[in-house]
Motif scaffolding. Structure first.
Motif, mmCIF file in Angstrom:
data_model
loop_
_atom_site.group_PDB
_atom_site.id
_atom_site.type_symbol
_atom_site.label_atom_id
_atom_site.label_comp_id
_atom_site.label_asym_id
_atom_site.label_seq_id
_atom_site.Cartn_x
_atom_site.Cartn_y
_atom_site.Cartn_z
ATOM 1 N N GLY B 40 0.725 -1.072 0.229
ATOM 2 C CA GLY B 40 0.196 -0.009 -0.453
ATOM 3 C C GLY B 40 0.469 1.077 -0.010
ATOM 4 O O GLY B 40 1.232 1.577 -0.899
ATOM 5 N N CYS B 41 0.915 2.201 0.706
ATOM 6 C CA CYS B 41 2.060 2.803 1.275
ATOM 7 C C CYS B 41 3.477 2.896 1.066
ATOM 8 O O CYS B 41 4.029 3.483 0.636
ATOM 9 C CB CYS B 41 1.411 3.755 2.777
ATOM 10 N N GLY B 42 3.751 2.175 1.196
ATOM 11 C CA GLY B 42 5.170 1.214 1.565
ATOM 12 C C GLY B 42 5.556 2.213 2.881
ATOM 13 O O GLY B 42 6.979 2.117 2.591
ATOM 14 N N GLY B 44 5.264 1.962 6.324
ATOM 15 C CA GLY B 44 4.591 1.240 7.294
ATOM 16 C C GLY B 44 3.359 1.805 7.512
ATOM 17 O O GLY B 44 3.120 1.635 9.336
ATOM 18 N N ASP B 45 2.904 2.315 7.229
ATOM 19 C CA ASP B 45 1.200 3.281 7.840
ATOM 20 C C ASP B 45 0.532 2.535 7.540
ATOM 21 O O ASP B 45 -0.538 2.852 8.356
ATOM 22 C CB ASP B 45 1.698 4.849 7.279
ATOM 23 N N CYS B 46 -0.258 1.707 6.862
ATOM 24 C CA CYS B 46 -1.201 1.456 6.498
ATOM 25 C C CYS B 46 -1.293 -0.261 6.326
ATOM 26 O O CYS B 46 -2.579 -1.022 6.488
ATOM 27 C CB CYS B 46 -1.456 1.350 4.753
ATOM 28 N N GLY B 47 -0.195 -0.918 6.593
ATOM 29 C CA GLY B 47 -0.681 -2.503 7.424
ATOM 30 C C GLY B 47 -1.066 -3.466 6.571
ATOM 31 O O GLY B 47 -0.609 -4.304 6.801
ATOM 32 N N CYS B 49 0.755 -4.749 3.998
ATOM 33 C CA CYS B 49 2.061 -5.534 3.234
ATOM 34 C C CYS B 49 2.217 -6.175 4.332
ATOM 35 O O CYS B 49 3.495 -7.611 4.734
ATOM 36 C CB CYS B 49 3.215 -4.645 3.017
ATOM 37 N N CYS B 61 6.872 -3.984 4.066
ATOM 38 C CA CYS B 61 7.647 -3.164 3.346
ATOM 39 C C CYS B 61 8.941 -2.218 3.502
ATOM 40 O O CYS B 61 9.311 -1.654 2.920
ATOM 41 C CB CYS B 61 6.512 -1.873 2.973
HETATM 42 S S1 FES Z 1 2.816 -1.035 2.457
HETATM 43 FE FE1 FES Z 1 1.938 0.197 3.659
HETATM 44 S S2 FES Z 1 2.682 -0.505 5.249
HETATM 45 FE FE2 FES Z 1 3.590 -1.434 4.530
#
Ligand code: FES
Ligand SMILES: Cc1cc2nc3c(=O)[nH]c(=O)nc-3n(C[C@H](O)[C@H](O)[C@H](O)COP(=O)(O)OP(=O)(O)OC[C@H]3O[C@@H](n4cnc5c(N)ncnc54)[C@H](O)[C@@H]3O)c2cc1C
Ligand code: FES
Lengths: 291, 166
Positions: B40-42, B44-47, B49, B61
């Motif tokens: 998602g975000c790459g 660490g915010d969205c989870g 991954c 990520c």
């Molecule tokens: S892609 Fe969003 S937390 Fe890793």
């Protein structure tokens, strides 16, 4: 979002890590959990040629407590491990609480308390309570070790007192004095996952009804975490009455030097310093009296 | 320089050569073709991954693959091994309507698994706290919380059944 290219080395001893850092100087960056470092690299804010991963240095994962020396938190101890450690929870509840309130479950399973310190964000959740406890850092270099008080470690946002070849081995927190209490309070704009807009830690030692010692630490309201020294002065040696707590809280708010950013305005931050300082002193007093 | 790593993913051993700047997310998705783990975000915010590494939930990520040498990794593909029935957590997400677009689901399920392993009877507040590192743009979270509550009951029932039959 990809990472730029870099070399990776994972030394197995602190000595070896320091030698690599000495040799590479500014081209190398130490990595603990990477939850700050890798994001800065993804955003292009940092471009180290080499990452020195500390993961293989077993002794750095340690959390230990000795009655006369206090608590040692190694550089690779995870936020989650500090938050859930029985001795930390019992003797340094504000330290465990701050770690438990940092970031998300996943980030707490990756990031470290020492990484939070070394990243030197003014808003870092784990710095104020450790400063209030009078913590020191143990710094290793190729030639040996030195110690520095945590409160003397910061030079500015993201800037710390580390020389070429040095890394932080861990943080040493003295045994809590008798009759002491430490409280950590913070406010963030959205959920608690968000970075703190203002954070405050207060430590008091109460001896025969008087405040023998007191520390008030403010986060996210100056380029580094700071002590509110004049506010402390209003309390030292006095009875810790509600009215003096109120006065000290107002004084602390005058000592803050907040900026306006996307998380809060400087006016709001200044007001919240008073609110949080009061809450922290009240809770610290309660803990001190119950101890 | 390439680094040789050996990792166990969902019980299978892989020996790989990886560049140091490759994330675990990239290796899972691009090299091992395990695309159940999302990106998602790459940051660490969205989870989205989220995977488990040696039993701990992490965001893949922000995890360097080179640091995974010798580790055991669990992804959503390993929750219910191929050809077998769904894991109770997966069944719960289906039963309770906790999936809409499904992009957050693999990460949510692994965070739920991590929670239920450490706390088999979480309160609603504990569930919300445990999932606060996983964002969902579709469901509004209530159905996800219900699914985790349902899964907790199922897992406990299964456990007491298996201990009784021993
Ligand atoms: S892609 Fe969003 S937390 Fe890793
Ligand atoms: C989604 C998300 C949410 C977050 N929420 C919060 C939050 O609520 N509160 C908060 O305070 N932070 C938060 N953070 C920031 C970060 O997770 C923490 O600061 C964490 O503790 C950093 O630890 P780390 O081990 O990952 O550090 P790393 O990224 O490995 O290192 C950080 C910096 O310190 C240096 N460093 C690390 N270890 C050493 C050492 N032993 N010696 C010398 N230098 C060293 C590195 O070179 C780097 O510059 C969040 C991050 C993310 C991604
Ligand atoms: S179901 Fe779409 S993001 Fe959660």
């Amino acid at each position: 979002m990809g990472l730029p290219k870099f070399n990776y080395v994972a030394p197995e001893t602190v000595q070896e890590a320091c030698q690599i850092l000495e040799k590479l100087g500014g081209q190398a960056k130490v990595m603990a959990g990477g939850t700050d470092l890798l994001i800065k690299m993804k955003h292009g804010a940092l471009r180290p040629k080499t990452i020195v991963g500390l993961r293989k240095i077993k002794e750095l994962r340690k959390i230990s407590f000795r009655k006369n020396q206090g608590l040692f938190i190694g550089a690779m101890a995870l936020l989650e491990e500090v938050a859930s450690h029985p001795k930390v929870k019992k003797l340094y509840p504000a330290v465990a609480y701050a770690a438990s309130q940092t970031a998300t479950v996943q980030i707490r399973n990756m990031g470290t308390v020492v990484g939070n310190i070394c990243n030197a964000a003014p808003s870092a959740d784990n710095i104020p309570s450790l400063m209030a406890f009078g913590a020191e850092l143990i710094i290793a270099s190729p030639n040996g070790e030195r110690r520095i008080l945590l409160e003397n470690f910061f030079k500015g946002p993201g800037e710390v007192n580390l020389n070429r070849g040095e890394l932080v081995k861990g943080v040493l927190v003295p045994p809590p004095p008798e009759g002491s209490g430490v409280s950590y309070q913070f406010i963030s704009q959205r959920s608690k996952v968000d970075i703190a807009a203002v954070c405050v830690a207060a430590m008091v030692v109460i001896d025969k009804g008087r405040t023998r010692d007191v520390k008030i630490v403010l986060g996210a309201v100056a380029p580094t975490p700071i002590r509110a020294l004049e506010a402390e002065g209003l309390l030292r040696g006095k009875k810790l009455a509600d009215r003096s707590i109120q006065k000290a809280a107002e004084q602390a708010s005058q000592e803050a030097r907040p900026i306006t950013d996307m998380r809060a305005t400087s006016e709001y931050r200044r007001l919240m310093v008073a609110v949080l300082t009061k809450r922290a002193l009240l809770e610290a007093r309660q803990m001190a009296l119950a101890s | 320089m390439m680094h040789k790593i050996s990792i166990k993913v969902n019980g299978d051993l892989y020996v790989l050569s990886v560049e140091p700047w490759k994330t675990l997310n990239q290796v899972l998705r691009e090299d091992l073709n395990l695309t159940g783990t999302k990106l998602g975000c790459g940051t660490g915010d969205c989870g989205a991954c989220t995977v488990l590494v040696d039993g701990r939930s992490v965001t893949s990520c922000l995890t360097l693959a080179v640091e995974m040498d010798g580790k055991e990794i669990l992804t959503v593909e390993g929750l219910a091994p191929a050809g077998e029935e769904l894991h109770p957590i997966q069944r719960a997400f289906v039963e309770k309507g906790a999936i809409q677009c499904g992009y957050c689901t693999p990460g949510m399920e692994l965070s739920a698994l991590y929670l239920l392993k450490n706390n088999p009877s979480p309160s609603e507040a504990e569930i919300r706290e445990a999932l606060s590192g996983n964002l969902c743009r579709c469901t509004g979270y209530n159905k996800i919380v219900e699914a985790v509550q349902w899964a907790a009951k199922e897992l406990k029932a299964e456990k007491s059944k298996s201990t009784r039959s021993k």
